[in-house]
Design an enzyme around this catalytic site. Structure first.
Site, PDB file in Angstrom:
ATOM      1  N   ARG A 108     -28.028 -10.980 -47.492  1.00 34.48           N
ATOM      2  CA  ARG A 108     -27.289  -9.511 -46.366  1.00 34.48           C
ATOM      3  C   ARG A 108     -25.830 -10.032 -47.655  1.00 34.48           C
ATOM      4  NH1 ARG A 108     -27.119  -8.637 -40.068  1.00 34.48           N
ATOM      5  NH2 ARG A 108     -24.604  -8.985 -40.312  1.00 34.48           N
ATOM      6  N   ARG A 121     -16.077  -4.477 -29.271  1.00 29.69           N
ATOM      7  CA  ARG A 121     -16.093  -5.927 -29.903  1.00 29.69           C
ATOM      8  C   ARG A 121     -14.458  -5.228 -29.658  1.00 29.69           C
ATOM      9  NH1 ARG A 121     -20.426  -5.751 -33.951  1.00 29.69           N
ATOM     10  NH2 ARG A 121     -20.580  -8.426 -34.632  1.00 29.69           N
ATOM     11  N   ARG A 177     -30.442 -16.504 -43.085  1.00 29.98           N
ATOM     12  CA  ARG A 177     -30.829 -15.630 -42.886  1.00 29.98           C
ATOM     13  C   ARG A 177     -30.503 -14.830 -44.672  1.00 29.98           C
ATOM     14  NH1 ARG A 177     -28.288 -11.504 -38.324  1.00 29.98           N
ATOM     15  NH2 ARG A 177     -26.261 -11.631 -40.227  1.00 29.98           N
TER      16      ARG A 177
HETATM   17  P1  ADP Z   1     -22.995  -9.518 -36.441  1.00 30.78           P
HETATM   18  O1  ADP Z   1     -23.601  -9.827 -34.835  1.00 30.78           O
HETATM   19  O2  ADP Z   1     -24.192 -10.340 -37.193  1.00 30.78           O
HETATM   20  O3  ADP Z   1     -22.048  -9.683 -36.690  1.00 30.78           O
HETATM   21  P2  ADP Z   1     -23.629  -6.860 -36.979  1.00 30.78           P
HETATM   22  O4  ADP Z   1     -24.638  -6.929 -37.559  1.00 30.78           O
HETATM   23  O5  ADP Z   1     -23.250  -6.802 -35.492  1.00 30.78           O
HETATM   24  O6  ADP Z   1     -23.307  -8.380 -37.332  1.00 30.78           O
HETATM   25  O7  ADP Z   1     -22.364  -6.063 -37.983  1.00 30.78           O
HETATM   26  C1  ADP Z   1     -22.246  -6.404 -38.804  1.00 30.78           C
HETATM   27  C2  ADP Z   1     -20.700  -5.926 -39.605  1.00 30.78           C
HETATM   28  O8  ADP Z   1     -20.463  -4.806 -39.087  1.00 30.78           O
HETATM   29  C3  ADP Z   1     -19.551  -6.792 -38.393  1.00 30.78           C
HETATM   30  O9  ADP Z   1     -19.298  -7.997 -39.486  1.00 30.78           O
HETATM   31  C4  ADP Z   1     -18.326  -5.429 -39.046  1.00 30.78           C
HETATM   32  O10 ADP Z   1     -18.211  -5.781 -40.108  1.00 30.78           O
HETATM   33  C5  ADP Z   1     -19.228  -4.479 -38.364  1.00 30.78           C
HETATM   34  N1  ADP Z   1     -19.536  -3.756 -36.958  1.00 30.78           N
HETATM   35  C6  ADP Z   1     -20.192  -3.673 -36.444  1.00 30.78           C
HETATM   36  N2  ADP Z   1     -19.841  -3.545 -35.482  1.00 30.78           N
HETATM   37  C7  ADP Z   1     -18.555  -3.104 -35.155  1.00 30.78           C
HETATM   38  C8  ADP Z   1     -17.630  -2.979 -33.585  1.00 30.78           C
HETATM   39  N3  ADP Z   1     -17.958  -2.884 -33.226  1.00 30.78           N
HETATM   40  N4  ADP Z   1     -16.218  -2.678 -34.529  1.00 30.78           N
HETATM   41  C9  ADP Z   1     -15.690  -3.264 -35.640  1.00 30.78           C
HETATM   42  N5  ADP Z   1     -16.567  -3.805 -36.871  1.00 30.78           N
HETATM   43  C10 ADP Z   1     -17.978  -3.628 -36.374  1.00 30.78           C
END
Ligand code: ADP
Length: 192
Positions: A135, A90, A129
């Site tokens: 959530r 990300r 959601r």
């Molecule tokens: P969404 O796709 O709905 O934003 P995710 O379930 O993928 O949510 O992720 C939820 C949270 O987990 C993110 O908002 C972040 O805080 C954390 N997170 C997930 N993946 C990463 C990542 N690759 N780097 C940093 N934080 C992450």
């Protein structure tokens, strides 16, 4: 050939749903960093306690923490012959980490799929959601923050992978089955 695939896209684009379907179809594990963080939060682990405050604010968990977690997950035997990553990388630092993990193993990414979505639609989906699942990171102000963070930190990754000739864009709007069919088509016709 082994599949090593990244699924990119804004929060609410439907990555989680499609990741599970695609992974089954491709015979690789779907690895979702969001799911791993949430599991740690509910188990009350040290990692979960650390991650929770970032997640609840709509911020990314720091790269060092996320990178270490993903490196450990990718070292598990089920990921040796391929994987689908949902929610990672990300940030540009995470792209570099993934590159070095793969290079160290003599592997390469085979596909990067961007699931595209309209902003108004993703906000509506996330609010919906929030009502259904409650959530903690699905309140309206946190949703806005997550979308801003995505645009600032993750959207630039699309250009990086396009520059490497790996990017496939798929429209994530519409019926879940339709999107799955589009993904299958896009992957079937791509070179990887
Ligand atoms: P969404 O796709 O709905 O934003 P995710 O379930 O993928 O949510 O992720 C939820 C949270 O987990 C993110 O908002 C972040 O805080 C954390 N997170 C997930 N993946 C990463 C990542 N690759 N780097 C940093 N934080 C992450």
């Amino acid at each position: 050939m082994s599949t090593r695939l990244i699924l990119l896209g804004p929060p609410g684009a439907g990555k989680g749903t499609q990741a599970a379907r695609l992974a089954t179809r491709l015979g690789v594990p779907a690895i979702s960093t969001g799911d791993i963080f949430r599991a740690n939060v509910s188990e009350g682990t040290e990692l979960g306690q650390l991650a929770q405050k970032y997640m609840n604010a709509g911020e990314y968990v720091p790269d060092e923490v996320t990178n270490q977690m993903v490196a450990a997950r990718l070292a598990e035997p089920d990921a040796a012959d391929g994987f689908l990553l949902d929610g990672y990388p990300r940030t540009e630092a995470q792209v570099s980490e993934l590159d070095s993990i793969l290079t160290g193993n003599g592997h390469e990414l085979t596909h990067v799929v961007e699931l595209t979505a309209d902003t108004d639609e993703v906000v509506a989906r996330l609010l919906n959601r929030a009502e259904e699942q409650g959530r903690a990171d699905d309140t309206e102000s946190v949703i806005r923050r997550r979308l801003d963070v995505y645009v600032e930190q993750t959207a630039p990754l699309v250009r990086i992978y396009a520059g490497r000739g790996l990017l496939v864009q798929v429209d994530g709007m519409g019926d879940v089955d339709e999107v799955t069919a589009r993904l299958a088509d896009a992957l079937g016709s791509s070179a990887g």
